[in-house]
Write an enzyme that holds these catalytic residues in place. Structure first.
Site, mmCIF file in Angstrom:
data_model
loop_
_atom_site.group_PDB
_atom_site.id
_atom_site.type_symbol
_atom_site.label_atom_id
_atom_site.label_comp_id
_atom_site.label_asym_id
_atom_site.label_seq_id
_atom_site.Cartn_x
_atom_site.Cartn_y
_atom_site.Cartn_z
ATOM 1 N N TYR A 47 0.866 -1.196 0.000
ATOM 2 C CA TYR A 47 0.000 0.000 0.000
ATOM 3 C C TYR A 47 0.893 1.234 0.000
ATOM 4 O O TYR A 47 1.502 1.582 1.005
ATOM 5 C CB TYR A 47 -0.938 0.033 1.210
ATOM 6 C CG TYR A 47 -1.802 -1.193 1.402
ATOM 7 C CD1 TYR A 47 -2.084 -2.053 0.341
ATOM 8 C CD2 TYR A 47 -2.353 -1.497 2.644
ATOM 9 C CE1 TYR A 47 -2.865 -3.180 0.518
ATOM 10 C CE2 TYR A 47 -3.141 -2.612 2.833
ATOM 11 C CZ TYR A 47 -3.385 -3.455 1.763
ATOM 12 O OH TYR A 47 -4.163 -4.564 1.957
ATOM 13 N N TYR A 52 -11.643 -9.159 3.403
ATOM 14 C CA TYR A 52 -11.264 -7.841 2.863
ATOM 15 C C TYR A 52 -12.261 -7.391 1.802
ATOM 16 O O TYR A 52 -13.044 -8.185 1.322
ATOM 17 C CB TYR A 52 -9.814 -7.776 2.416
ATOM 18 C CG TYR A 52 -9.400 -8.478 1.135
ATOM 19 C CD1 TYR A 52 -9.782 -8.006 -0.110
ATOM 20 C CD2 TYR A 52 -8.560 -9.584 1.183
ATOM 21 C CE1 TYR A 52 -9.358 -8.620 -1.282
ATOM 22 C CE2 TYR A 52 -8.127 -10.202 0.016
ATOM 23 C CZ TYR A 52 -8.532 -9.713 -1.208
ATOM 24 O OH TYR A 52 -8.116 -10.323 -2.356
ATOM 25 N N PHE A 53 -12.247 -6.100 1.504
ATOM 26 C CA PHE A 53 -13.312 -5.442 0.746
ATOM 27 C C PHE A 53 -14.671 -5.714 1.397
ATOM 28 O O PHE A 53 -15.640 -6.044 0.709
ATOM 29 C CB PHE A 53 -13.350 -5.900 -0.720
ATOM 30 C CG PHE A 53 -12.172 -5.517 -1.568
ATOM 31 C CD1 PHE A 53 -11.482 -4.335 -1.339
ATOM 32 C CD2 PHE A 53 -11.760 -6.322 -2.619
ATOM 33 C CE1 PHE A 53 -10.400 -3.976 -2.141
ATOM 34 C CE2 PHE A 53 -10.684 -5.982 -3.421
ATOM 35 C CZ PHE A 53 -10.002 -4.802 -3.188
ATOM 36 N N PRO A 54 -14.775 -5.602 2.732
ATOM 37 C CA PRO A 54 -16.046 -5.949 3.387
ATOM 38 C C PRO A 54 -17.212 -5.079 2.930
ATOM 39 O O PRO A 54 -18.357 -5.533 2.918
ATOM 40 C CB PRO A 54 -15.750 -5.725 4.881
ATOM 41 C CG PRO A 54 -14.597 -4.774 4.915
ATOM 42 C CD PRO A 54 -13.776 -5.106 3.703
HETATM 43 P P1 NAP Z 1 -13.898 -1.635 1.904
HETATM 44 O O1 NAP Z 1 -13.583 -1.732 3.337
HETATM 45 O O2 NAP Z 1 -14.798 -2.620 1.292
HETATM 46 O O3 NAP Z 1 -14.485 -0.179 1.574
HETATM 47 C C1 NAP Z 1 -13.929 0.957 2.166
HETATM 48 C C2 NAP Z 1 -14.536 2.193 1.516
HETATM 49 O O4 NAP Z 1 -15.929 2.255 1.764
HETATM 50 C C3 NAP Z 1 -13.984 3.467 2.142
HETATM 51 O O5 NAP Z 1 -12.738 3.812 1.592
HETATM 52 C C4 NAP Z 1 -15.069 4.466 1.803
HETATM 53 O O6 NAP Z 1 -14.966 4.776 0.403
HETATM 54 C C5 NAP Z 1 -16.307 3.596 2.024
HETATM 55 N N1 NAP Z 1 -16.829 3.651 3.397
HETATM 56 C C6 NAP Z 1 -16.323 3.054 4.520
HETATM 57 N N2 NAP Z 1 -17.093 3.300 5.593
HETATM 58 C C7 NAP Z 1 -18.127 4.049 5.155
HETATM 59 C C8 NAP Z 1 -19.249 4.612 5.791
HETATM 60 N N3 NAP Z 1 -19.478 4.454 7.091
HETATM 61 N N4 NAP Z 1 -20.106 5.346 5.047
HETATM 62 C C9 NAP Z 1 -19.888 5.522 3.742
HETATM 63 N N5 NAP Z 1 -18.839 5.002 3.076
HETATM 64 C C10 NAP Z 1 -17.965 4.271 3.777
HETATM 65 O O7 NAP Z 1 -12.597 -1.625 0.969
HETATM 66 P P2 NAP Z 1 -11.051 -1.500 1.258
HETATM 67 O O8 NAP Z 1 -10.726 -0.362 2.179
HETATM 68 O O9 NAP Z 1 -10.376 -1.530 -0.058
HETATM 69 O O10 NAP Z 1 -10.726 -2.858 2.007
HETATM 70 C C11 NAP Z 1 -10.606 -2.913 3.428
HETATM 71 C C12 NAP Z 1 -9.221 -3.256 3.835
HETATM 72 O O11 NAP Z 1 -8.917 -4.586 3.418
HETATM 73 C C13 NAP Z 1 -8.122 -2.408 3.154
HETATM 74 O O12 NAP Z 1 -7.983 -1.124 3.729
HETATM 75 C C14 NAP Z 1 -6.939 -3.301 3.336
HETATM 76 O O13 NAP Z 1 -6.399 -3.103 4.631
HETATM 77 C C15 NAP Z 1 -7.535 -4.702 3.204
HETATM 78 N N6 NAP Z 1 -7.338 -5.322 1.873
HETATM 79 C C16 NAP Z 1 -6.595 -6.463 1.806
HETATM 80 C C17 NAP Z 1 -6.373 -7.087 0.603
HETATM 81 C C18 NAP Z 1 -5.547 -8.339 0.548
HETATM 82 O O14 NAP Z 1 -5.109 -8.735 -0.531
HETATM 83 N N7 NAP Z 1 -5.311 -8.977 1.675
HETATM 84 C C19 NAP Z 1 -6.927 -6.557 -0.593
HETATM 85 C C20 NAP Z 1 -7.702 -5.414 -0.491
HETATM 86 C C21 NAP Z 1 -7.912 -4.795 0.740
HETATM 87 P P3 NAP Z 1 -15.363 6.168 -0.281
HETATM 88 O O15 NAP Z 1 -15.483 7.201 0.780
HETATM 89 O O16 NAP Z 1 -14.323 6.441 -1.302
HETATM 90 O O17 NAP Z 1 -16.636 5.882 -1.013
#
Ligand code: NAP
Length: 312
Positions: A59, A204-206
């Site tokens: 990252y 992830y991507f919850p």
């Molecule tokens: P995510 O948790 O599915 O979505 C996060 C996005 O949702 C935020 O950046 C924001 O986006 C929006 N959001 C979050 N809370 C909100 C709320 N209360 N109200 C409105 N919008 C909200 O996606 P992610 O951050 O990509 O994934 C989570 C974590 O998983 C990452 O940070 C990383 O640490 C990990 N990850 C791991 C892998 C792996 O290969 N192991 C791959 C991907 C990710 P906006 O404000 O832009 O709309």
């Protein structure tokens, strides 16, 4: 008393709502990130009771670990748990490949320690499998670090069920991190294996990178890594937004957000004890913490299951 959950068979205990930090300094994923805002997101998370921070070498690359480390230094080390990941190799050509060689993983781990400015890491993951290293040998490298007290728990990420079984031959794996959300429930098979083997499943991507937060209308467009992702392609995106909007009534009943309904649904799954939603704004982090207080009824669970079937 504040709720805490154990990571696998390790001694690490964390608050169930953690913080994903790929938008904290993750400039290679999101083009317009403000680093100070990212650090503030981390600070607010800790101030509101989040203990586990999820970052990775890739990252940024490197920058997310550096920024997370700067904030962690402002707190007593024991108040926070850091999860980070390694396995990527960025070649001079810019190409990226995976390497799970034990020596490479140990070197990656040492580099992470420096960037984070800490002397141990609570949870260290092999970020992606490579196609040559036996998985139990790769995990054995992390077991050595654990025996030396340098890491507290062992994780693997993006492993298939067979790779996870091979990695866990000696029973050392504490955490598996995989893509899992209401739009993609295929990995429930791996969740079952995790539950039987005392492995914590971290999705992830919850929030499907924002879709499952229920705030987009169907015409929203994206200029970051989401632009090319399957869930964001116009036809699929419209259907996703429609289904997510159907969760509004359940959210209103619980006086909470759609995101929290989704996160609380996950926390009822077997082995799934921790969620790592990402956030770009402080308000998002604070809102998401409340997911731990939502208790869905069986009718609500059935409705969610019906809207987002497993074969999707
Ligand atoms: P995510 O948790 O599915 O979505 C996060 C996005 O949702 C935020 O950046 C924001 O986006 C929006 N959001 C979050 N809370 C909100 C709320 N209360 N109200 C409105 N919008 C909200 O996606 P992610 O951050 O990509 O994934 C989570 C974590 O998983 C990452 O940070 C990383 O640490 C990990 N990850 C791991 C892998 C792996 O290969 N192991 C791959 C991907 C990710 P906006 O404000 O832009 O709309």
């Amino acid at each position: 008393m504040v709720k805490q959950v154990q990571l696998g068979k390790s001694d690490v205990r964390v608050f169930p709502i953690a913080l994903g930090t790929n938008a904290v300094g993750g400039h290679n994923l999101y083009p317009h990130l403000d680093e100070e805002q990212g650090k503030d997101v981390v600070r607010q998370a800790i101030d509101h009771g989040i203990t586990l921070l999820d970052t990775a070498y890739i990252y940024g690359p490197e920058r997310s670990e550096e920024l997370v480390g700067q904030v962690v230094k402002e707190y007593p080390r024991q108040q926070v748990q850091i999860a980070t990941k390694g396995s990527h190799v960025i070649k001079d050509s810019g190409d990226i490949v995976q390497n799970n060689d034990p020596e490479y993983l140990k070197q990656q781990f040492e580099n992470s320690l420096k960037r984070l400015q800490v002397d141990y890491i609570d949870l260290y993951y092999i970020h992606f499998p490579d196609d040559k290293t036996p998985k139990d040998k790769a995990v054995a490298a992390l077991k050595e670090l654990k025996d030396e007290g340098k890491i507290k728990a062992i994780g693997v990420s993006n492993f298939s069920l067979d790779q996870l079984k091979e990695a866990n031959k000696d029973g050392y794996v504490d955490v598996i991190q995989l893509e899992y959300n209401l739009l993609h429930r295929e990995n429930e098979e791996i969740m079952a294996y995790a539950a039987e083997n005392y492995i914590t499943f971290v999705p992830y991507f919850p929030l499907a990178s924002g879709i499952l937060a229920g705030k987009y209308d169907e015409n929203q467009t994206f200029d970051d890594h989401r632009a090319t992702r399957r869930d964001f392609q116009p036809k699929v995106f419209k259907d996703n937004v429609r289904r997510v909007n159907e969760l509004t009534e359940i959210a209103e009943t619980h006086d909470t957000t759609i995101a929290n309904i989704v996160l609380s649904f996950y926390l009822m799954r077997p082995a799934l004890d921790v969620v790592i939603p990402g956030a770009k704004r402080v308000e998002q982090v604070v809102e998401n913490i409340d997911a731990v207080n939502v208790e869905l009824t069986q009718d609500e669970i059935d409705k969610i299951d019906h809207l987002f079937p497993i074969e999707n």
